[in-house]
Design a protein around this motif. Structure first.
Motif, PDB file in Angstrom:
ATOM      1  N   GLU A   1      13.497   9.655   1.797  1.00 31.83           N
ATOM      2  CA  GLU A   1      12.487  10.158   0.854  1.00 31.83           C
ATOM      3  C   GLU A   1      13.064  10.177  -0.552  1.00 31.83           C
ATOM      4  O   GLU A   1      12.428   9.776  -1.517  1.00 31.83           O
ATOM      5  CB  GLU A   1      12.035  11.576   1.256  1.00 31.83           C
ATOM      6  CG  GLU A   1      11.022  12.135   0.265  1.00 31.83           C
ATOM      7  CD  GLU A   1      10.377  13.438   0.737  1.00 31.83           C
ATOM      8  OE1 GLU A   1      10.856  14.021   1.739  1.00 31.83           O
ATOM      9  OE2 GLU A   1       9.391  13.854   0.099  1.00 31.83           O
TER      10      GLU A   1
ATOM     11  N   THR B   1       8.317   4.833  -6.452  1.00 31.23           N
ATOM     12  CA  THR B   1       7.210   5.603  -7.039  1.00 31.23           C
ATOM     13  C   THR B   1       6.908   5.191  -8.486  1.00 31.23           C
ATOM     14  O   THR B   1       5.976   5.708  -9.081  1.00 31.23           O
ATOM     15  CB  THR B   1       7.489   7.123  -6.987  1.00 31.23           C
ATOM     16  OG1 THR B   1       8.830   7.345  -7.399  1.00 31.23           O
ATOM     17  CG2 THR B   1       7.300   7.675  -5.596  1.00 31.23           C
TER      18      THR B   1
ATOM     19  N   HIS C   1       4.276   2.706  -6.627  1.00 33.51           N
ATOM     20  CA  HIS C   1       3.515   3.274  -5.515  1.00 33.51           C
ATOM     21  C   HIS C   1       3.211   4.734  -5.792  1.00 33.51           C
ATOM     22  O   HIS C   1       3.994   5.615  -5.460  1.00 33.51           O
ATOM     23  CB  HIS C   1       4.301   3.149  -4.203  1.00 33.51           C
ATOM     24  CG  HIS C   1       4.434   1.729  -3.749  1.00 33.51           C
ATOM     25  ND1 HIS C   1       3.414   1.042  -3.141  1.00 33.51           N
ATOM     26  CD2 HIS C   1       5.460   0.860  -3.822  1.00 33.51           C
ATOM     27  CE1 HIS C   1       3.808  -0.187  -2.852  1.00 33.51           C
ATOM     28  NE2 HIS C   1       5.049  -0.331  -3.263  1.00 33.51           N
ATOM     29  N   LYS C   2       2.110   4.975  -6.463  1.00 37.86           N
ATOM     30  CA  LYS C   2       1.668   6.345  -6.680  1.00 37.86           C
ATOM     31  C   LYS C   2       0.151   6.347  -6.688  1.00 37.86           C
ATOM     32  O   LYS C   2      -0.459   5.279  -6.737  1.00 37.86           O
ATOM     33  CB  LYS C   2       2.302   6.942  -7.927  1.00 37.86           C
ATOM     34  CG  LYS C   2       2.111   6.156  -9.174  1.00 37.86           C
ATOM     35  CD  LYS C   2       2.945   6.748 -10.300  1.00 37.86           C
ATOM     36  CE  LYS C   2       2.964   5.807 -11.482  1.00 37.86           C
ATOM     37  NZ  LYS C   2       4.021   6.076 -12.421  1.00 37.86           N
ATOM     38  N   PRO C   3      -0.449   7.523  -6.642  1.00 38.01           N
ATOM     39  CA  PRO C   3      -1.901   7.567  -6.472  1.00 38.01           C
ATOM     40  C   PRO C   3      -2.648   6.901  -7.623  1.00 38.01           C
ATOM     41  O   PRO C   3      -2.149   6.901  -8.750  1.00 38.01           O
ATOM     42  CB  PRO C   3      -2.221   9.068  -6.429  1.00 38.01           C
ATOM     43  CG  PRO C   3      -0.929   9.739  -6.161  1.00 38.01           C
ATOM     44  CD  PRO C   3       0.142   8.861  -6.701  1.00 38.01           C
TER      45      PRO C   3
ATOM     46  N   ASP D   1      -1.011   3.129  -2.555  1.00 36.14           N
ATOM     47  CA  ASP D   1      -0.396   4.460  -2.527  1.00 36.14           C
ATOM     48  C   ASP D   1       0.189   4.722  -1.134  1.00 36.14           C
ATOM     49  O   ASP D   1      -0.345   5.510  -0.367  1.00 36.14           O
ATOM     50  CB  ASP D   1      -1.457   5.499  -2.884  1.00 36.14           C
ATOM     51  CG  ASP D   1      -0.893   6.906  -2.948  1.00 36.14           C
ATOM     52  OD1 ASP D   1       0.351   7.045  -3.040  1.00 36.14           O
ATOM     53  OD2 ASP D   1      -1.692   7.856  -2.901  1.00 36.14           O
TER      54      ASP D   1
ATOM     55  N   GLN E   1       2.506   6.366   0.026  1.00 35.89           N
ATOM     56  CA  GLN E   1       2.902   7.709   0.450  1.00 35.89           C
ATOM     57  C   GLN E   1       1.750   8.455   1.109  1.00 35.89           C
ATOM     58  O   GLN E   1       1.968   9.350   1.907  1.00 35.89           O
ATOM     59  CB  GLN E   1       3.387   8.508  -0.749  1.00 35.89           C
ATOM     60  CG  GLN E   1       4.880   8.486  -0.854  1.00 35.89           C
ATOM     61  CD  GLN E   1       5.324   9.226  -2.068  1.00 35.89           C
ATOM     62  OE1 GLN E   1       4.893   8.921  -3.183  1.00 35.89           O
ATOM     63  NE2 GLN E   1       6.168  10.198  -1.865  1.00 35.89           N
ATOM     64  N   SER E   2       0.520   8.105   0.744  1.00 35.03           N
ATOM     65  CA  SER E   2      -0.591   8.791   1.389  1.00 35.03           C
ATOM     66  C   SER E   2      -1.227   7.926   2.478  1.00 35.03           C
ATOM     67  O   SER E   2      -2.259   8.270   3.022  1.00 35.03           O
ATOM     68  CB  SER E   2      -1.623   9.227   0.354  1.00 35.03           C
ATOM     69  OG  SER E   2      -2.245   8.095  -0.189  1.00 35.03           O
ATOM     70  N   MET E   3      -0.614   6.777   2.786  1.00 36.36           N
ATOM     71  CA  MET E   3      -1.116   5.930   3.876  1.00 36.36           C
ATOM     72  C   MET E   3      -0.187   6.094   5.072  1.00 36.36           C
ATOM     73  O   MET E   3       1.005   6.278   4.906  1.00 36.36           O
ATOM     74  CB  MET E   3      -1.083   4.442   3.453  1.00 36.36           C
ATOM     75  CG  MET E   3      -2.084   4.074   2.367  1.00 36.36           C
ATOM     76  SD  MET E   3      -1.593   2.632   1.359  1.00 36.36           S
ATOM     77  CE  MET E   3      -1.483   1.311   2.563  1.00 36.36           C
ATOM     78  N   ASP E   4      -0.741   6.015   6.276  1.00 38.97           N
ATOM     79  CA  ASP E   4       0.119   5.969   7.457  1.00 38.97           C
ATOM     80  C   ASP E   4       0.601   4.526   7.582  1.00 38.97           C
ATOM     81  O   ASP E   4      -0.155   3.635   7.957  1.00 38.97           O
ATOM     82  CB  ASP E   4      -0.683   6.398   8.692  1.00 38.97           C
ATOM     83  CG  ASP E   4       0.177   6.398   9.954  1.00 38.97           C
ATOM     84  OD1 ASP E   4       1.140   5.603  10.022  1.00 38.97           O
ATOM     85  OD2 ASP E   4      -0.115   7.195  10.859  1.00 38.97           O
TER      86      ASP E   4
ATOM     87  N   LYS F   1       7.059  10.571   8.006  1.00 36.20           N
ATOM     88  CA  LYS F   1       6.205  11.431   7.176  1.00 36.20           C
ATOM     89  C   LYS F   1       4.822  11.643   7.773  1.00 36.20           C
ATOM     90  O   LYS F   1       4.158  12.622   7.450  1.00 36.20           O
ATOM     91  CB  LYS F   1       6.122  10.904   5.743  1.00 36.20           C
ATOM     92  CG  LYS F   1       5.216   9.696   5.571  1.00 36.20           C
ATOM     93  CD  LYS F   1       5.186   9.232   4.140  1.00 36.20           C
ATOM     94  CE  LYS F   1       4.394   7.942   3.969  1.00 36.20           C
ATOM     95  NZ  LYS F   1       3.032   7.951   4.527  1.00 36.20           N
ATOM     96  N   ASP F   2       4.342  10.741   8.635  1.00 41.45           N
ATOM     97  CA  ASP F   2       3.039  10.935   9.264  1.00 41.45           C
ATOM     98  C   ASP F   2       3.175  11.308  10.732  1.00 41.45           C
ATOM     99  O   ASP F   2       2.235  11.148  11.519  1.00 41.45           O
ATOM    100  CB  ASP F   2       2.186   9.668   9.108  1.00 41.45           C
ATOM    101  CG  ASP F   2       1.894   9.372   7.645  1.00 41.45           C
ATOM    102  OD1 ASP F   2       1.210  10.190   7.008  1.00 41.45           O
ATOM    103  OD2 ASP F   2       2.392   8.345   7.126  1.00 41.45           O
TER     104      ASP F   2
END
Ligand code: HEC
Ligand code: HEC
Length: 275
Positions: free
Chosen positions: A53, A63, A66-68, A76, A78-81, A158-159
């Protein structure tokens, strides 16, 4: 009366100048970096995931892009599985790689990003056949195989997915000085030359240095011919002040906090000479 107002005006002007200067002034010369070896003999999977991480946020520069949305310049993740996303990618008819599972796919995305280009995210004009993502095992990012493994472990964990990566053997890892403060790591040393600073801050992940071709940001081969030193300095310390036409406001805003004065001035001189 007039004199009074003039004086006030003058003080306000002065105060403004002072705030500006303080905001533009990056941190002073960096302190000597502390190097800490990670004790890999007692490393647990939780430590390894934490290291992944940290690499994702810091040394890996992931990042930066890769950010929102709307600032993100890449999916993004980090928010995807990424485990279920990988199955979709491998089943896609445009997929050209050799990966068999999620760990392979994530690794392939890092070392050979054009093997599969997520629709809508390809390099301008390439019709989604060329990825703008730099190979992260090469300069300037240059992650080791072990560091990339840690990132894969992080993206799986993370998921709540099973981590399929094995921990590095103590022998393989004995010489590694981790970049991960989470695992007891290192503050990077101040760069000694402009080239080193370009690498340290991963400028070339987003900018071609020897051509004017756009990557994520404009090519900088002749930037000195179109921008003054002052404008170049401002582009680095306060990128939101002027957004180059045709580009998204994707340049990181925190270089002024991270750089030493000397690093900044070396970069400005170096870029100003590119004509
Ligand atoms: C300079 C911007 C940039 C940086 C830095 C970057 N990437 Fe990417 N990455 C992209 C773009 C753009 C895409 C989408 C195009 C593609 O599929 O290659 C992408 C795609 C990916 C994908 C595939 C996503 C999917 O939905 O299939 C993964 C995984 C990935 N990146 C991981 C990483 C990791 C891990 C790092 C850091 C070690 C990193 N990237 C650094 C721009 C970047
Ligand atoms: C995540 C991608 C990214 C990174 C990393 C990045 N930049 Fe940028 N940069 C951009 C984008 C996008 C623009 C154009 C939009 C804007 O003006 O902010 C830009 C604009 C610039 C410009 C103005 C160029 C022009 O022709 O107007 C300069 C100079 C510049 N960057 C220098 C740097 C330096 C030096 C570094 C490293 C310390 C760096 N950039 C790191 C994305 C990036």
């Amino acid at each position: 009366m007039t004199v009074f107002f003039k004086t006030i005006g003058f003080s306000i002007g002065l105060a403004l100048v002072f705030t500006l200067v303080t905001q533009l002034l990056p941190q002073v010369e960096g302190e000597a970096p502390v190097e800490t070896k990670v004790d890999l003999a007692s490393l647990t999977m939780d430590d390894f995931v934490a290291m992944g991480e940290d690499l994702f946020m810091n040394k890996g520069t992931c990042t930066l892009c890769h950010k929102p949305p709307p600032i993100g310049r890449a999916p993004d993740i980090q928010s995807m599985d990424m485990v279920s996303t990988s199955s979709e990618r491998l089943a896609d008819e445009r997929y050209q790689g050799e990966s068999k599972d999620a760990a392979d796919y994530i690794l392939e995305s890092m070392i050979d990003p054009s093997k599969f280009v997520v629709a809508g995210w390809g390099k301008k004009g390439s019709n989604d056949t060329v990825s703008p993502m730099p190979a992260v095992d090469k300069a300037p990012i240059q992650l080791s195989a072990m560091e990339m493994d840690a990132i894969i472990a992080y993206l799986q964990a993370k998921d709540g997915n099973e981590v399929t990566i094995s921990l590095p053997s103590p022998e393989a890892a004995a010489e590694v000085v981790a970049a991960a403060p989470a695992a007891g790591g290192v503050a990077p040393a101040p760069a000694a030359t402009a080239e080193e600073a370009l690498g340290k801050y991963a400028c070339s992940a987003c900018h071609a240095m020897d051509s004017e071709d756009p990557l994520v940001g404009p090519g900088l081969a002749t930037v000195g011919a179109r921008l003054s030193e002052t404008e170049i300095r401002q582009s680095i310390v306060d990128p939101a002040a002027v957004i180059t036409e045709g580009f998204p406001p994707a340049m990181p805003a925190d270089f002024a906090e991270k750089m030493t004065v000397r690093e900044l001035e070396m970069l400005v001189q170096h870029l100003a000479e590119k004509k």
